[in-house]
Design an enzyme around this catalytic site. Structure first.
Site, short mmCIF file in Angstrom:
data_model
loop_
_atom_site.label_atom_id
_atom_site.label_comp_id
_atom_site.label_asym_id
_atom_site.label_seq_id
_atom_site.Cartn_x
_atom_site.Cartn_y
_atom_site.Cartn_z
N ARG A 27 0.83 -1.23 0.00
CA ARG A 27 0.00 0.00 0.00
C ARG A 27 0.85 1.26 0.00
O ARG A 27 0.44 2.29 0.55
CB ARG A 27 -0.96 0.03 1.20
N ARG A 31 -3.43 6.35 0.64
CA ARG A 31 -4.10 7.51 1.26
C ARG A 31 -3.22 8.33 2.19
O ARG A 31 -3.53 9.47 2.49
CB ARG A 31 -5.33 7.03 2.05
N ARG A 40 -6.77 11.66 -5.88
CA ARG A 40 -8.03 11.03 -5.44
C ARG A 40 -9.16 12.04 -5.35
O ARG A 40 -10.35 11.68 -5.54
CB ARG A 40 -7.77 10.37 -4.07
N ASP A 76 -6.68 -3.07 -7.64
CA ASP A 76 -7.37 -3.68 -6.51
C ASP A 76 -7.57 -5.16 -6.81
O ASP A 76 -7.74 -5.54 -7.97
CB ASP A 76 -8.72 -3.01 -6.28
N TYR A 153 -14.51 -12.72 -0.49
CA TYR A 153 -15.24 -11.49 -0.79
C TYR A 153 -16.48 -11.77 -1.64
O TYR A 153 -17.54 -11.17 -1.43
CB TYR A 153 -14.34 -10.50 -1.53
#
Length: 357
Positions: A27, A31, A40, A76, A153
């Site tokens: 990652r 963010r 973003r 992703d 998922y």
């Protein structure tokens, strides 16, 4: 053959001599970086994944800002179930949601076969564009979720605390579970092969939810399918990293499925695992991500501790034991990278002597 200015990461994956321990961070494009937040602000998460120019921009940011030794393509793991026809929504704070999860044979029949060059071509375009813009500075890593993690998922439909739906499936309808895992393995192998063809220098398979399975179930519903993918990959000498979070058992079996590198989470002892698996694989990890909340001196001591745990010689790629957290100070991440570069040289003096002799 592509000429890379910095191939430390690839050499370490293959347990070849290196001058210092390479570092990249799960990652690392994310963010916690203001530069990422600026991109973003213009587009939602899935739009960023599906726009090669934006994906390439945020993939390269950590190379410029942090000085890490490898880039990992911004994407992703859930782009695969989405390409299979499952409608995916990303919700801030709630994470990914599939409103029509797979619970039975009828649901499974709705899934489409995926040709990566068609349904996932936007990822391959992002790889090609990133390679061009990296211009040989560092290697590029492609990735996928493992079949088990994707199935989790797809069946749960969202994040879960007890994973009751996917557990019901494997216990009450193992035949369907195996059929889905088999199909996912084929799709992932094609997808990762296409990423290598597009220019990825290495690939990582994330088994994020491997640790929710019992030891017996892990050997039935996860590991064989990762091995199947690795066997089917079309690659020359591109390394494969297998990262199974929370899996502390069957390490010898995990090291024998054909991966070049085993990723370890922060709850494991790097030195003990190294003794156990020997020369079968390189090891990646495994600083606790929350250490990056500490002051710089503490971070430095923890870096030294991880390096000492692995010990001398090649075959170690420094990483966190999971992804960097979104509220971490970027200055602490920069310091981490710098400390690894400075403090790891002493662990490779014999490697360096080997190269100069």
């Amino acid at each position: 053959m592509e000429k890379l200015n910095n191939d430390l990461f690839l050499r370490a994956c293959k347990r070849q001599p290196v001058e210092r321990t390479p570092i990249w961070i799960m990652r690392q494009a994310g963010r916690y970086l203001p530069e990422y937040q600026a991109v973003r602000a213009k587009a939602d998460f899935l739009t960023m994944c599906k726009t090669p120019e934006l994906a390439a921009e945020v993939t390269i940011q950590p190379i410029d800002i942090l000085g890490v030794d490898a880039a990992i393509i911004f994407s992703d793991i859930l782009v695969i179930p989405e390409a299979m026809g499952m409608h995916l929504e990303m919700h801030e704070g709630k994470g990914p949601i599939f409103h029509k999860p797979i619970r039975n044979e009828n649901d499974a029949k709705q899934l489409k076969k995926v040709i990566p060059e068609k349904e996932l071509n936007y990822v391959l375009d992002a790889v090609r564009l990133t390679k061009k813009e990296l211009n040989g500075r560092v290697p590029l890593i492609g990735f996928s979720g493992s079949p088990w993690t994707l199935l989790t998922y797809m069946v749960e439909g969202r994040g879960s605390k007890n994973f009751s739906e996917v557990k019901k499936l494997i216990y009450n309808n193992p035949k369907l579970a195996h059929q889905l895992l088999n199909d996912l393995s084929d799709t992932i192998a094609d997808y990762l092969s296409a990423k290598i063809e597009a220019g990825c220098n290495a690939v990582q398979i994330f088994d994020t939810w491997g640790g929710i399975l019992s030891q017996k179930d892990f050997l039935e519903f996860s590991l064989p399918y990762v091995e199947k993918i690795i066997t089917q990959l079309k690659r020359k000498d591109e390394p494969v990293i297998f990262f199974a979070k929370g899996v502390h058992h069957n390490l010898i079996k995990m090291a024998d499925i054909g991966a070049d590198v085993l990723g370890l989470d922060w709850t494991m002892n790097l030195g003990e695992v190294r003794k156990l698996v020997g020369n079968r694989v390189a090891l990646q990890g495994n600083l606790d991500p929350t250490v990056l909340y500490a002051n710089k001196n503490y971070i430095k001591q923890e870096v030294i501790s991880v390096l000492q745990s692995f010990g001398e010689g090649s075959g170690h790629i420094f990483n966190l034991g999971h992804g960097v957290l979104p509220d971490v100070d970027p200055e602490n991440v920069k310091a981490l990278v710098q400390y690894v570069k400075e403090e790891s040289k002493i662990f490779h003096h014999r490697d360096t002597e080997t190269q100069t002799n």
